[in-house]
Scaffold this motif. Structure first.
Motif, short mmCIF file in Angstrom:
data_model
loop_
_atom_site.label_atom_id
_atom_site.label_comp_id
_atom_site.label_asym_id
_atom_site.label_seq_id
_atom_site.Cartn_x
_atom_site.Cartn_y
_atom_site.Cartn_z
N VAL A 167 -5.95 -0.68 3.75
CA VAL A 167 -6.56 -1.82 3.07
C VAL A 167 -6.84 -2.84 4.16
CG1 VAL A 167 -6.26 -3.67 1.39
CG2 VAL A 167 -5.32 -1.40 0.94
N ASN B 114 0.85 -1.19 0.00
CA ASN B 114 0.00 0.00 0.00
C ASN B 114 0.88 1.24 0.00
OD1 ASN B 114 -1.85 2.02 0.38
ND2 ASN B 114 -2.69 1.22 2.29
N LYS C 76 -10.89 -0.64 0.97
CA LYS C 76 -9.90 0.43 1.01
C LYS C 76 -10.58 1.59 1.72
CE LYS C 76 -6.90 3.64 -0.98
NZ LYS C 76 -7.22 4.97 -0.52
#
Length: 187
Positions: free
Chosen positions: A83, A76, A166
Motif C-alpha cells: 500500500v 496490511n 495497492k
C-alpha cells in the motif's frame, strides 16, 4: 488656480475607499460565520480494494471535540502487495463528516493538508516512506488544529486519504488506486 483632483473629487474618493473596506469586511464576516461543513464528498469508493485484510483505523473510536491530532493506522495483512501513497497528492488527507447518511467534506483553513509520522517512527537521518508492506503497519498523524476549525461538532467523522495505491506485487506495475478512510466519533 483650480482645485486639485483630490479636492474636486474628495467625496467620490472617500466613498470608493469606504466601499472597498465594506466589501473586505463583508467577505471576512462571511468566512468567519459560514458553516464549517462544505460540499458533498467527492469520494464514492472508499477502501475499494476488495481486500478485507487491509485495515484502516484511528487510534481511538471516540475523540473529544478539541482533539488536535488523530493517529490513523494502516495494517496490511494481505498475502501479497504494498500500500503506497499515490503520486499526485502524496501526503494529502481530508476530514469529512456524516450528516443524515451523506458524507460532507469539512472546509479547511489551508489549501493542502499533509499527514505526518509519529516522532518515534522517525530517525535523525530518515523517516518513514508511507509504504505499508505485507505483514506491516504504518501510523500517520493528521493534525486537525493546522487545517480545521476546532472544536468539532459532535457526530461521525472520517479521515480520508484520497489517493492510495495497492500494488499487487513489488515492481509489477499492476495497481489499484482508491481512497481509503478511517471513521471515528466526536462526543
Amino acid at each position: 488656480m483650480e482645485p486639485g483632483i483630490l479636492t474636486r473629487y474628495s467625496k467620490q474618493v472617500i466613498g470608493g475607499i469606504l466601499a472597498v473596506f465594506a466589501v473586505i469586511a463583508a467577505m471576512g464576516l462571511y468566512v468567519k460565520f459560514r458553516s464549517p461543513v462544505g460540499g458533498v464528498s467527492p469520494y464514492e469508493y472508499i477502501n475499494a480494494w476488495e481486500e478485507e485484510r487491509i485495515v484502516v483505523t484511528t487510534e481511538q473510536p471516540v475523540y473529544d471535540p478539541r482533539t488536535e491530532t488523530i493517529q490513523v493506522t494502516i495494517r496490511n495483512d494481505a498475502e501479497s502487495g504494498l500500500v503506497i501513497p499515490g503520486d499526485y497528492r502524496l501526503k494529502e488527507w481530508v476530514l469529512e463528516t456524516e450528516i443524515d447518511g451523506v458524507w460532507y467534506s469539512m472546509r479547511t483553513l489551508e489549501k493542502y493538508i499533509d499527514w505526518d509520522f509519529p516522532a518515534e517512527d522517525q530517525t535523525p537521518n530518515s523517516r518513514p516512506s508511507g509504504i505499508v508492506k505485507c505483514g506491516e503497519e504504518q501510523r500517520f498523524l493528521c493534525h486537525l488544529e493546522d487545517a480545521y476549525e476546532l472544536p468539532l461538532a459532535a457526530g461521525t467523522y472520517r479521515i480520508v486519504f484520497p489517493d492510495m495505491e495497492k500494488v499487487r506485487e513489488a515492481y509489477s506495475g499492476s495497481f489499484y488506486l482508491t481512497a481509503f478512510a478511517a471513521e471515528f466519533e466526536v462526543k
